[in-house]
Design a protein around this motif. Sequence first.
Motif, mmCIF file in Angstrom:
data_model
loop_
_atom_site.group_PDB
_atom_site.id
_atom_site.type_symbol
_atom_site.label_atom_id
_atom_site.label_comp_id
_atom_site.label_asym_id
_atom_site.label_seq_id
_atom_site.Cartn_x
_atom_site.Cartn_y
_atom_site.Cartn_z
ATOM 1 N N UNK A 1 0.847 -1.176 0.000
ATOM 2 C CA UNK A 1 0.000 0.000 0.000
ATOM 3 C C UNK A 1 0.890 1.235 0.000
ATOM 4 N N UNK A 2 0.584 2.162 -0.876
ATOM 5 C CA UNK A 2 1.323 3.411 -0.937
ATOM 6 C C UNK A 2 0.746 4.382 0.083
ATOM 7 N N UNK A 3 1.620 5.016 0.830
ATOM 8 C CA UNK A 3 1.190 6.021 1.801
ATOM 9 C C UNK A 3 1.748 7.359 1.343
ATOM 10 N N UNK A 4 0.905 8.384 1.341
ATOM 11 C CA UNK A 4 1.363 9.702 0.914
ATOM 12 C C UNK A 4 0.657 10.765 1.729
ATOM 13 N N UNK A 5 1.192 11.931 1.692
ATOM 14 C CA UNK A 5 0.648 13.076 2.411
ATOM 15 C C UNK A 5 -0.289 13.826 1.474
ATOM 16 N N UNK A 6 -1.550 13.996 1.876
ATOM 17 C CA UNK A 6 -2.526 14.660 1.013
ATOM 18 C C UNK A 6 -2.165 16.105 0.706
ATOM 19 N N UNK A 7 -1.576 16.810 1.675
ATOM 20 C CA UNK A 7 -1.162 18.201 1.412
ATOM 21 C C UNK A 7 -0.079 18.240 0.353
ATOM 22 N N UNK A 8 0.837 17.269 0.402
ATOM 23 C CA UNK A 8 1.908 17.189 -0.593
ATOM 24 C C UNK A 8 1.323 16.889 -1.974
ATOM 25 N N UNK A 9 0.373 15.972 -2.043
ATOM 26 C CA UNK A 9 -0.273 15.655 -3.315
ATOM 27 C C UNK A 9 -0.939 16.901 -3.886
#
Length: 65
Positions: A1-9
Amino acid sequence: MTVFNLSDLKSRLPRNARLVGLDPGARIIGMALSDVTLRIASPYGALARAKLGRNAREIMEIAER
């Protein structure tokens, strides 16, 4: 599962970009489209499940519109 920061996206997206959400079911792929503020998603439509390549092309065509 990829985890990312929504603000960064959000900061990496072009101005007024939208996101397409996919809900891959067993027979139908549900689609939703966000507004340009990326706060609300609304139902967009559905695609019948088919071979991955065909569905990927259909989704890409919708995303390009």
